[in-house]
Design a protein around this motif. Structure first.
Motif, PDB file in Angstrom:
ATOM      1  N   LEU A 237      95.857  -0.309  31.667  1.00  0.00           N
ATOM      2  CA  LEU A 237      94.401  -0.207  31.785  1.00  0.00           C
ATOM      3  C   LEU A 237      94.009   1.126  32.407  1.00  0.00           C
ATOM      4  CD1 LEU A 237      91.557  -1.434  31.658  1.00  0.00           C
ATOM      5  CD2 LEU A 237      91.989  -2.478  33.896  1.00  0.00           C
TER       6      LEU A 237
ATOM      7  N   GLY B 118      94.898  -6.466  24.800  1.00  0.00           N
ATOM      8  CA  GLY B 118      93.756  -6.965  25.555  1.00  0.00           C
ATOM      9  C   GLY B 118      93.109  -5.878  26.379  1.00  0.00           C
ATOM     10  N   VAL B 119      93.934  -5.016  26.957  1.00  0.00           N
ATOM     11  CA  VAL B 119      93.427  -3.876  27.735  1.00  0.00           C
ATOM     12  C   VAL B 119      92.621  -2.945  26.841  1.00  0.00           C
ATOM     13  CG1 VAL B 119      94.196  -1.727  28.817  1.00  0.00           C
ATOM     14  CG2 VAL B 119      95.129  -3.910  29.588  1.00  0.00           C
TER      15      VAL B 119
ATOM     16  N   VAL C  40      84.455  -2.114  27.669  1.00  0.00           N
ATOM     17  CA  VAL C  40      83.499  -2.858  28.499  1.00  0.00           C
ATOM     18  C   VAL C  40      83.503  -2.309  29.922  1.00  0.00           C
ATOM     19  CG1 VAL C  40      82.878  -5.126  29.406  1.00  0.00           C
ATOM     20  CG2 VAL C  40      83.827  -4.924  27.093  1.00  0.00           C
ATOM     21  N   ILE C  41      84.704  -2.095  30.462  1.00  0.00           N
ATOM     22  CA  ILE C  41      84.835  -1.557  31.826  1.00  0.00           C
ATOM     23  C   ILE C  41      84.288  -0.136  31.890  1.00  0.00           C
ATOM     24  CG2 ILE C  41      86.484  -0.916  33.636  1.00  0.00           C
ATOM     25  CD1 ILE C  41      88.263  -3.184  32.701  1.00  0.00           C
TER      26      ILE C  41
ATOM     27  N   VAL D 162      90.962  -3.740  24.195  1.00  0.00           N
ATOM     28  CA  VAL D 162      89.673  -4.383  23.902  1.00  0.00           C
ATOM     29  C   VAL D 162      88.770  -4.381  25.133  1.00  0.00           C
ATOM     30  CG1 VAL D 162      88.585  -6.558  23.238  1.00  0.00           C
ATOM     31  CG2 VAL D 162      90.686  -5.824  22.093  1.00  0.00           C
ATOM     32  N   LEU D 163      89.364  -4.588  26.318  1.00  0.00           N
ATOM     33  CA  LEU D 163      88.593  -4.700  27.561  1.00  0.00           C
ATOM     34  C   LEU D 163      88.113  -3.349  28.088  1.00  0.00           C
ATOM     35  CD1 LEU D 163      87.700  -6.680  29.841  1.00  0.00           C
ATOM     36  CD2 LEU D 163      89.893  -6.187  30.963  1.00  0.00           C
ATOM     37  N   SER D 164      88.877  -2.297  27.853  1.00  0.00           N
ATOM     38  CA  SER D 164      88.570  -0.988  28.450  1.00  0.00           C
ATOM     39  C   SER D 164      87.186  -0.440  28.082  1.00  0.00           C
ATOM     40  CB  SER D 164      89.657   0.029  28.091  1.00  0.00           C
ATOM     41  OG  SER D 164      89.818   0.131  26.699  1.00  0.00           O
TER      42      SER D 164
END
Length: 411
Positions: free
Chosen positions: A23, A149-150, A156-157, A152-154
């Protein structure tokens, strides 16, 4: 099944540390580009920053694998993480005092990625040591799921962090390296001490030794060759071709591309989670089957060439790609001796980066003469033909061997 695996302390800390570190890598990779553009307002300098993030893997990737095989892995990983923390934090401090310039940013970016050349193969090489053969398929699946997942999530963060300022990406990155160190301290395993020629000449001899060994291993040789070809024919049509095609079809190409990548990422994660329930032991046939589905996805969205069909093609690619990826990792872990694992993973990464770079350069020129749709169709068909041909050859070979094997009626 997953709950039981995560009760293993080594595996649990290995996965958490690797996921958190990944991440941080993604966030800082974006931050270097954002800050570079803020400082220079130049696309040329920003492109140079992007090159600085990939060039180290072509320059030092193979060397990183040698060092991973030579040195104690846990100690090496902790040392590398501790080196990255002050490097990343220095960018934040200099920015706060208005002393940060482009060239220092470029040097730090290059240094961070160079450290990654040594960290990544070492981290990969630990997994077979801390797992039993029957646990590897499931652990690989969880590891890849975390990485995807990271990804996809990064975004958003990153949107949340941008409200405070791009520079705070680096604080998060430094924190992830610190968490990685804590997790690594909780991972325990025993390594066999190796007597090697630790010199500059020894490094190149070790690289040559591995490729000589890989050349004699039919499966590893096939695996590396086919992976290079598939990635070469996939990279441009997936990363650039889709975006350009969407630009021709819609005024909201960037939004559609982001949604498309989200659908792809979600499919990959779902496939990763599902695979271990059906496949316990990966083989070359499974790798090639994944490649066939992967190639079918590219061919599909090339043939139909409409926005809705791009999503169907992305789902097919999202199924085929992780099957091939997990099978490739499993085969490397199973077939390569422990003292060569670092070089195996670094060689794999080097070939992937090389295929990516050549693909982007080659098709970046070729698209001026050939339509995007035909490039998609052509590349997808080549992946299909190569995968099916090798799969057919392996199937026939195994059939002949089984017929030739003597039957022991007294068994």
């Amino acid at each position: 099944m997953y709950t039981e695996l995560l009760q293993n302390k080594n595996i649990r800390y290995y996965l958490i540390g690797g996921g958190v570190s990944r991440l941080g890598d993604v966030l800082s990779g974006m931050a270097f580009l954002f800050i570079a553009y803020e400082i220079t307002e130049s696309t040329i300098f920003t492109t140079a920053m992007a090159i600085a993030e990939t060039a180290p893997y072509l320059l030092f990737g193979l060397i990183g694998g040698v060092i991973a095989d030579w040195l104690p892995k846990k100690k090496l990983l902790i040392t590398l993480d501790l080196l990255r923390i002050p490097l990343i934090f220095s960018v934040f401090l200099l920015h706060q005092f208005n002393l940060l310039d482009y060239y220092y940013l470029l040097i730090v970016s290059f240094a961070i990625q160079t450290i990654g050349c040594f960290f990544n193969p070492t981290h990969r090489a630990i997994l077979p040591i801390i797992t039993e053969p029957e646990e590897r398929s499931l652990t690989n699946s969880l590891n890849d799921t975390l990485s995807r997942g990271v990804t996809v999530l990064s975004p958003v963060i990153s949107v949340w962090l941008l409200t405070y300022g791009t520079i705070y990406f680096f604080i998060i990155d430094a924190l992830t390296y610190f968490i990685s160190v804590i997790c690594l301290l909780h991972v325990h395993f025993t390594e066999v001490k190796k007597e090697v020629n630790k010199s500059v000449k020894g490094i190149f001899l070790a690289i040559a030794e591995f490729f000589t060994w890989a050349k004699r291993s039919i499966t590893i040789r096939q695996l590396f060759t086919i992976t290079f070809l598939i990635v070469f024919f996939n990279t441009w049509v997936w990363e650039v071709g889709l975006l350009l095609a969407l630009s021709e079809m819609s005024g909201k190409s960037e939004e559609l591309y982001a949604i498309l990548q989200g659908v792809f990422g979600g499919t990959v994660i779902l496939t990763n989670i599902t695979i271990p329930y059906f496949i316990k032991k990966m083989t070359m046939k499974i790798y090639l089957t994944g490649a066939v589905v992967w190639g079918a996805g590219i061919t599909y969205y090339g043939v139909f060439y409409q926005i809705e069909h791009f999503f169907i093609g992305a789902i097919l690619v999202g199924i085929g790609l992780p099957i091939s990826s997990l099978a490739r990792v499993y085969l490397i872990q199973s077939l390569v001796p422990e003292n060569k694992l670092g070089r195996a993973f670094s060689s794999n990464a080097f070939l992937l980066y090389l295929a990516n770079t050549i693909s982007l350069l080659f098709y970046g020129v070729l698209v001026s003469f050939v339509s995007i749709q035909w490039l998609m169709i052509g590349n997808g068909m080549i992946i299909l033909i190569v995968s099916i041909a090798v799969l057919h050859t392996i199937t026939i070979k195994h059939t002949k061997l089984s017929w030739r094997s003597p039957i022991n009626f007294l068994k």
